[in-house]
Motif scaffolding. Structure first.
Motif, PDB file in Angstrom:
ATOM      1  N   LEU A  85      -6.263   8.432  -3.673  1.00  0.00           N
ATOM      2  CA  LEU A  85      -7.847   8.001  -3.849  1.00  0.00           C
ATOM      3  C   LEU A  85      -7.632   7.536  -3.060  1.00  0.00           C
ATOM      4  CD1 LEU A  85      -9.558   6.658  -6.086  1.00  0.00           C
ATOM      5  CD2 LEU A  85      -9.017   4.326  -4.570  1.00  0.00           C
ATOM      6  N   THR A  86      -9.544   8.330  -2.557  1.00  0.00           N
ATOM      7  CA  THR A  86     -10.703   9.086  -1.158  1.00  0.00           C
ATOM      8  C   THR A  86     -11.877   7.339  -1.361  1.00  0.00           C
ATOM      9  OG1 THR A  86      -9.728  10.997  -0.792  1.00  0.00           O
ATOM     10  CG2 THR A  86     -11.529   9.870   0.418  1.00  0.00           C
ATOM     11  N   THR A  87     -11.235   7.018  -0.713  1.00  0.00           N
ATOM     12  CA  THR A  87     -12.976   5.683  -0.552  1.00  0.00           C
ATOM     13  C   THR A  87     -13.827   5.621   0.651  1.00  0.00           C
ATOM     14  OG1 THR A  87     -11.404   3.875   0.189  1.00  0.00           O
ATOM     15  CG2 THR A  87     -11.313   4.365  -2.359  1.00  0.00           C
ATOM     16  N   LEU A  88     -14.821   5.031   0.424  1.00  0.00           N
ATOM     17  CA  LEU A  88     -15.764   5.025   2.022  1.00  0.00           C
ATOM     18  C   LEU A  88     -15.624   3.326   1.526  1.00  0.00           C
ATOM     19  CD1 LEU A  88     -16.540   6.165   4.320  1.00  0.00           C
ATOM     20  CD2 LEU A  88     -18.467   7.016   3.017  1.00  0.00           C
ATOM     21  N   PRO A  89     -16.025   2.853   2.596  1.00  0.00           N
ATOM     22  CA  PRO A  89     -15.093   2.747   3.697  1.00  0.00           C
ATOM     23  C   PRO A  89     -13.206   3.191   2.989  1.00  0.00           C
ATOM     24  CG  PRO A  89     -15.624   0.464   3.711  1.00  0.00           C
ATOM     25  CD  PRO A  89     -16.233   0.989   2.254  1.00  0.00           C
ATOM     26  N   PRO A  90     -12.447   3.717   4.093  1.00  0.00           N
ATOM     27  CA  PRO A  90     -11.180   4.238   3.781  1.00  0.00           C
ATOM     28  C   PRO A  90     -10.186   2.687   3.339  1.00  0.00           C
ATOM     29  CG  PRO A  90     -11.373   4.517   6.401  1.00  0.00           C
ATOM     30  CD  PRO A  90     -12.840   3.707   5.605  1.00  0.00           C
ATOM     31  N   ASP A  91     -11.004   1.083   3.953  1.00  0.00           N
ATOM     32  CA  ASP A  91      -9.591   0.283   3.363  1.00  0.00           C
ATOM     33  C   ASP A  91     -11.285  -0.505   1.766  1.00  0.00           C
ATOM     34  OD1 ASP A  91     -12.405  -0.719   5.062  1.00  0.00           O
ATOM     35  OD2 ASP A  91     -11.423  -2.201   5.905  1.00  0.00           O
ATOM     36  N   ARG A  92     -11.758   0.154   1.420  1.00  0.00           N
ATOM     37  CA  ARG A  92     -11.665  -0.483   0.136  1.00  0.00           C
ATOM     38  C   ARG A  92     -11.301  -0.933  -0.643  1.00  0.00           C
ATOM     39  NH1 ARG A  92     -16.141   1.966  -4.169  1.00  0.00           N
ATOM     40  NH2 ARG A  92     -15.891   0.631  -5.847  1.00  0.00           N
ATOM     41  N   ALA A  93     -11.744  -2.615  -0.924  1.00  0.00           N
ATOM     42  CA  ALA A  93     -10.208  -3.167  -1.683  1.00  0.00           C
ATOM     43  C   ALA A  93     -10.893  -2.946  -3.041  1.00  0.00           C
ATOM     44  CB  ALA A  93     -10.338  -5.127  -1.867  1.00  0.00           C
ATOM     45  N   GLY A  94      -9.977  -2.796  -4.227  1.00  0.00           N
ATOM     46  CA  GLY A  94      -9.976  -2.649  -5.789  1.00  0.00           C
ATOM     47  C   GLY A  94     -10.992  -1.800  -6.269  1.00  0.00           C
ATOM     48  N   ALA A  95     -11.112  -0.724  -5.972  1.00  0.00           N
ATOM     49  CA  ALA A  95     -12.089   0.531  -6.391  1.00  0.00           C
ATOM     50  C   ALA A  95     -11.152   1.025  -7.562  1.00  0.00           C
ATOM     51  CB  ALA A  95     -12.433   1.927  -4.771  1.00  0.00           C
ATOM     52  N   LEU A  96     -10.017   0.926  -7.524  1.00  0.00           N
ATOM     53  CA  LEU A  96      -8.926   1.829  -9.021  1.00  0.00           C
ATOM     54  C   LEU A  96      -8.286   0.609  -9.542  1.00  0.00           C
ATOM     55  CD1 LEU A  96      -7.903   4.495  -9.926  1.00  0.00           C
ATOM     56  CD2 LEU A  96      -6.100   4.466  -7.763  1.00  0.00           C
ATOM     57  N   GLY A  97      -7.939   1.226 -10.894  1.00  0.00           N
ATOM     58  CA  GLY A  97      -7.205   0.813 -12.021  1.00  0.00           C
ATOM     59  C   GLY A  97      -6.951   1.413 -12.713  1.00  0.00           C
ATOM     60  N   VAL A  98      -5.713   1.008 -13.574  1.00  0.00           N
ATOM     61  CA  VAL A  98      -4.643   2.234 -13.720  1.00  0.00           C
ATOM     62  C   VAL A  98      -4.520   1.155 -15.408  1.00  0.00           C
ATOM     63  CG1 VAL A  98      -2.323   3.673 -14.697  1.00  0.00           C
ATOM     64  CG2 VAL A  98      -3.925   3.456 -12.209  1.00  0.00           C
ATOM     65  N   GLU A  99      -4.730   1.980 -16.241  1.00  0.00           N
ATOM     66  CA  GLU A  99      -4.521   1.618 -17.682  1.00  0.00           C
ATOM     67  C   GLU A  99      -3.656   2.929 -18.337  1.00  0.00           C
ATOM     68  OE1 GLU A  99      -5.073  -1.589 -21.280  1.00  0.00           O
ATOM     69  OE2 GLU A  99      -6.389  -0.836 -19.704  1.00  0.00           O
ATOM     70  N   SER A 100      -1.828   2.978 -18.498  1.00  0.00           N
ATOM     71  CA  SER A 100      -1.124   4.117 -18.546  1.00  0.00           C
ATOM     72  C   SER A 100       0.642   3.635 -20.246  1.00  0.00           C
ATOM     73  CB  SER A 100      -0.929   4.872 -17.631  1.00  0.00           C
ATOM     74  OG  SER A 100       0.417   6.019 -17.663  1.00  0.00           O
ATOM     75  N   THR A 101       0.351   4.198 -20.972  1.00  0.00           N
ATOM     76  CA  THR A 101       1.717   4.203 -21.347  1.00  0.00           C
ATOM     77  C   THR A 101       3.223   4.741 -20.834  1.00  0.00           C
ATOM     78  OG1 THR A 101       0.699   6.401 -22.665  1.00  0.00           O
ATOM     79  CG2 THR A 101       0.392   4.168 -23.954  1.00  0.00           C
TER      80      THR A 101
END
Length: 333
Positions: free
Chosen positions: A212-228
């Motif tokens: 994951l690449t975010t701006l700012p680099p230390d952004r919190a909670g930008a990605l969630g995962v739902e996976s089997t």
């Protein structure tokens, strides 16, 4: 003496016929008794060797008769009483034992001729005895526990996730191309630098490694995962994940990856759509947003996904998208 064309055996007084009749009346019973008495044996069946055979063509040999069994005598039917068994002699007393007492019985010795239980080397049959009907796999519980603990360490505090994004992009991944040998999990790079106000929830059914690449680099909670399936992070850091639900890591249920064309109850079924909509509402609550601020996109065989504003750029094949009020009406929320 002949009269009127027939013979008469009698004298002139008529006494001969009466004498012969009396003689016949006395002789016939004796003849019957002699014929039927087995001790005389006039009608005793003869053996097959003594049977009379006719010579010439078409001669038939008479079958041998079964010998007549004589009834047993009454004295043979009554068996004589068997003599009473003699009492067993008492064992001799021991030297230091009083004469009136018997020697204690000797301990039983193992039978030298008794058959020992058969020992077979046949493998134990376990068909139908397994605790469940799932496909059997190696025990990876320790590995899964370590992965889960590592991912929990990279998950943001729940108070930092709500309000961290204005829109949620649910992205379903479909992989139809075989994975390259030796690559392990499928790599997928997600770039959110061009969309700092959007968060991504990845939905997958195959193991992936997310970068994951975010701006700012230390952004919190930008990605969630739902996976089997299991998943990992290429460059994990604390606070990167907004949360995750994965069956290998203990989740009770996970939403399916859906094609927008299969959203209708007539195609995908109400239960499948209900599970997807339940996951959508769950992630909306996690980010503190109404369900109408969500969007779902299905992408086939991607290795890179970039968000620039509302645009979605990928090297895979976009299969469809549903968003906003249409998605809210579909889930009746």
């Amino acid at each position: 003496m002949r009269a009127t064309g027939r013979w008469r055996v009698r004298d002139s007084d008529g006494r001969w016929g009466l004498g012969l009749a009396a003689l016949a009346a006395v002789a016939i019973p004796f003849a019957v008794i002699a014929a039927l008495d087995p001790r005389i044996g006039l009608l005793r069946p003869r053996p097959a060797d003594d049977a009379v055979q006719r010579s010439g063509p078409g001669a038939v040999q008479a079958p041998a008769s079964r010998p007549v069994e004589m009834p047993a005598r009454l004295s043979d039917r009554v068996s004589a009483p068997s003599p009473a068994p003699l009492p067993a002699p008492l064992p001799a007393p021991l030297p230091d034992q009083p004469p009136g007492e018997a020697r204690p019985p000797a301990p039983e010795r193992p039978c030298p001729v008794c058959a020992a239980p058969a020992i077979t080397d046949a493998p134990l049959l376990i068909r139908g005895t397994l605790p469940d009907a799932e496909i059997q796999i190696p025990d990876v519980s320790a590995e899964r526990a370590a992965q889960r603990e590592r991912l929990i360490g990279w998950t943001a505090h729940p108070d930092r996730v709500p309000g961290s994004a204005a829109t949620i992009d649910l992205i379903g991944l479909v992989f139809t191309a075989p994975r390259a040998d030796g690559t392990g999990y499928r790599p997928l790079a997600i770039d959110l630098a061009g969309a700092p106000d959007r968060a991504v929830v990845v939905m997958t059914e195959q193991p992936v490694t997310l970068a994951l690449t975010t701006l700012p680099p230390d952004r919190a909670g930008a990605l969630g995962v739902e996976s089997t399936a299991a998943f990992g992070l290429a460059d994990g850091r604390p606070g990167l994940l907004a949360g995750f639900r994965a069956l290998p890591y203990g989740a009770a249920e996970v939403a399916p990856v859906l094609d927008p064309l299969r959203f209708g109850p007539k195609i995908s079924g109400p239960e499948t759509l209900r599970e997807f909509c339940a996951a959508l509402r769950l992630w909306a609550v996690q980010f503190g947003l109404p369900p109408g601020r969500t969007r779902y996109t299905l992408i086939e065989n991607p290795t890179r996904i970039a968000l620039a504003g509302e645009a979605v750029q990928t090297d895979g094949t976009a299969r469809g998208r549903v968003a906003g009020r249409r998605l809210a009406r579909l889930c009746r929320v």
